[in-house]
Design a protein around this motif. Structure first.
Motif, PDB file in Angstrom:
ATOM      1  N   PHE A  33       0.975  -1.193  -0.074  1.00  0.00           N
ATOM      2  CA  PHE A  33      -0.011   0.025   0.051  1.00  0.00           C
ATOM      3  C   PHE A  33       0.995   1.333  -0.257  1.00  0.00           C
ATOM      4  O   PHE A  33       1.983   1.478   0.845  1.00  0.00           O
ATOM      5  CB  PHE A  33      -0.956  -0.033   1.166  1.00  0.00           C
ATOM      6  CG  PHE A  33      -1.915  -1.070   1.226  1.00  0.00           C
ATOM      7  CD1 PHE A  33      -3.058  -0.843   0.668  1.00  0.00           C
ATOM      8  CD2 PHE A  33      -1.775  -2.466   1.812  1.00  0.00           C
ATOM      9  CE1 PHE A  33      -4.252  -1.820   0.545  1.00  0.00           C
ATOM     10  CE2 PHE A  33      -2.740  -3.418   1.756  1.00  0.00           C
ATOM     11  CZ  PHE A  33      -3.867  -3.031   0.979  1.00  0.00           C
ATOM     12  N   THR A  66      -3.432   1.552  -3.316  1.00  0.00           N
ATOM     13  CA  THR A  66      -3.315   2.744  -3.053  1.00  0.00           C
ATOM     14  C   THR A  66      -3.513   2.846  -1.597  1.00  0.00           C
ATOM     15  O   THR A  66      -4.296   2.363  -1.082  1.00  0.00           O
ATOM     16  CB  THR A  66      -4.387   3.756  -3.804  1.00  0.00           C
ATOM     17  OG1 THR A  66      -5.714   3.267  -3.473  1.00  0.00           O
ATOM     18  CG2 THR A  66      -3.973   3.914  -5.259  1.00  0.00           C
ATOM     19  N   GLY A  67      -2.595   3.353  -0.692  1.00  0.00           N
ATOM     20  CA  GLY A  67      -2.662   3.537   0.421  1.00  0.00           C
ATOM     21  C   GLY A  67      -2.630   5.117   1.161  1.00  0.00           C
ATOM     22  O   GLY A  67      -1.926   4.771   2.192  1.00  0.00           O
ATOM     23  N   THR A  68      -3.645   5.732   0.809  1.00  0.00           N
ATOM     24  CA  THR A  68      -4.826   5.742   0.233  1.00  0.00           C
ATOM     25  C   THR A  68      -4.959   6.667  -0.939  1.00  0.00           C
ATOM     26  O   THR A  68      -4.170   7.794  -1.104  1.00  0.00           O
ATOM     27  CB  THR A  68      -5.804   6.159   1.252  1.00  0.00           C
ATOM     28  OG1 THR A  68      -5.736   7.471   1.683  1.00  0.00           O
ATOM     29  CG2 THR A  68      -5.852   5.213   2.393  1.00  0.00           C
ATOM     30  N   GLY A  97      -7.261   1.372  -1.948  1.00  0.00           N
ATOM     31  CA  GLY A  97      -7.402   1.901  -0.545  1.00  0.00           C
ATOM     32  C   GLY A  97      -7.990   3.393  -0.783  1.00  0.00           C
ATOM     33  O   GLY A  97      -7.483   4.213  -1.442  1.00  0.00           O
ATOM     34  N   SER A  99      -9.445   7.031   1.405  1.00  0.00           N
ATOM     35  CA  SER A  99      -9.392   7.833   2.619  1.00  0.00           C
ATOM     36  C   SER A  99     -10.003   9.221   2.060  1.00  0.00           C
ATOM     37  O   SER A  99     -10.217   9.532   1.044  1.00  0.00           O
ATOM     38  CB  SER A  99      -8.237   8.071   3.520  1.00  0.00           C
ATOM     39  OG  SER A  99      -7.389   8.716   2.803  1.00  0.00           O
ATOM     40  N   GLY A 177      -9.962   0.633   3.714  1.00  0.00           N
ATOM     41  CA  GLY A 177     -10.243   1.813   4.420  1.00  0.00           C
ATOM     42  C   GLY A 177      -9.021   1.717   5.405  1.00  0.00           C
ATOM     43  O   GLY A 177      -9.106   0.760   6.394  1.00  0.00           O
ATOM     44  N   THR A 178      -8.108   2.748   5.702  1.00  0.00           N
ATOM     45  CA  THR A 178      -7.590   2.877   6.739  1.00  0.00           C
ATOM     46  C   THR A 178      -8.327   3.357   7.956  1.00  0.00           C
ATOM     47  O   THR A 178      -9.296   4.249   7.831  1.00  0.00           O
ATOM     48  CB  THR A 178      -6.306   3.873   6.525  1.00  0.00           C
ATOM     49  OG1 THR A 178      -7.025   4.978   6.058  1.00  0.00           O
ATOM     50  CG2 THR A 178      -5.433   3.252   5.588  1.00  0.00           C
TER      51      THR A 178
END
Length: 357
Positions: A33, A66-68, A97, A99, A177-178
């Motif tokens: 991520f 993707t983080g995020t 990912g 946010s 989702g983080t």
């Protein structure tokens, strides 16, 4: 989210971050991520999808997430279409990912500082998933959503225009989702939507464990059973061949990237008024939260056997989960950084698996 110190060239840090993912792929790590910020000189990847695209053809098995992707910062049709293309280019190795985009300086630069970015996030998610589930000419118009989507006035199927791309993975890629806040209510919504939580590496175990009951509740709300395999938890880890080296590089050395990381995080959270993330209990005085205490509590370090033991104890405390996410940091000592990832994959994980984790 490696925090790179100032003074290194941008090209150098980007090259190092790519090398970390390439190494992870060769060692059999499951996924990678990558975060993004526009206005942070330390976290300096501006577009996670663009960065990950450079890795598609040099990696073979690792999933690229993707983080995020910060959903308040671009139109959801762009996220849906670009993510779909990436999913095809990577042969289905894509994870989205998401946010809202928490960095206030990013929001100010984009003219969004006074907007409700959490609301924009929720609206964007609705549009992205609807685009992937719908057929043209589209009629995506949720109440009070700023992003209605249609191509009804311009569609021409004979010419092949007016059609948004579908993802390769069906019905859609995994969405992650983080989770940062203790007792996060957002995790309930993740369960309801079949998104998967990733708990942040800078949370103490007693706060991490508050995420799972909320995910279970969300799943229960839609008559589904939560699967612990869908829960990722990030940890800050250093594995070395001997305990003294691990202790020095992870905790004691003034040049330690772990010390630098948590010094930065502490400073940011104090400024944002979110120091409770590092507190052992919510009424703990602010002045009791120290860098030394945070390092001792949050950096898992030692020999492979010791790290496996610590992670198994952590799992016992927070409950069953599916994946340990190894937090990336600046490679102050590239040899130790690479060796840590190697030992994590070849020694620590097998020990945990042998113990039933």
């Amino acid at each position: 989210m490696p925090l790179h110190p100032l003074g290194r060239t941008w090209a150098d840090t980007l090259r190092e971050d790519r090398e970390a993912v390439l190494l992870a792929d060769s060692l059999g790590f499951h996924d990678a991520f990558i975060g993004e910020h526009l206005t942070d000189q330390h976290e300096n990847i501006t577009n996670s999808l663009l960065f990950l695209a450079t890795l598609i053809h040099q990696t073979s098995q690792i999933r690229l997430g993707t983080g995020t992707t910060n959903l308040s910062q671009q139109h959801p049709v762009l996220v849906a279409a670009n993510s779909a293309m990436f999913d095809h280019m990577s042969d289905g190795r894509f994870i989205l990912g998401i946010s809202p985009g928490a960095l206030s300086s990013d929001a100010e630069a984009l003219g969004l500082l006074d907007e409700d970015r959490n609301k924009m996030f929720a609206e964007s998610v609705d549009v992205i998933t609807a685009v992937w589930a719908s057929d043209p000419p589209y009629d995506i118009a949720f109440p009070d959503n700023r992003w209605p989507v249609s191509t009804a006035r311009t569609i021409d199927l004979d010419l092949g225009v007016g059609v948004l791309p579908k993802t390769l993975q069906q019905p859609r890629p995994e969405i992650v989702g983080t989770v940062v806040a203790p007792f996060s209510k957002g995790v309930i919504a993740m369960g309801q939507r079949d998104f998967h939580p990733l708990s942040a590496n800078f949370l103490l175990p007693q706060w991490v464990k508050t995420h799972w009951p909320n995910y279970v509740q969300g799943k229960s709300d839609v008559d589904q059973v939560a699967d612990p395999a869908d829960w990722r938890i990030a940890r800050t880890i250093l594995v070395a061949d001997d305990a003294a080296t691990a202790r020095r590089y992870a905790i004691d050395d003034p040049a330690s990237p772990y010390r630098f990381y948590y010094s930065q995080m502490l400073t940011k959270m104090r400024k944002l008024g979110r120091l409770e993330l590092f507190k052992t209990h919510r009424d703990q005085p602010d002045d009791e939260v120290t860098l030394e205490g945070v390092l001792e509590a949050l950096v898992v370090h030692g020999t492979p056997g010791s790290v496996a033991e610590q992670l198994l104890a952590f799992r016992e405390e927070v409950g069953e989960f599916g994946e340990v996410v190894y937090a990336g940091l600046d490679w102050v000592d590239p040899g130790l950084a690479r060796r840590s990832m190697d030992l994590m994959a070849t020694k620590v994980v097998p020990e945990m698996e042998a113990a039933g984790a």
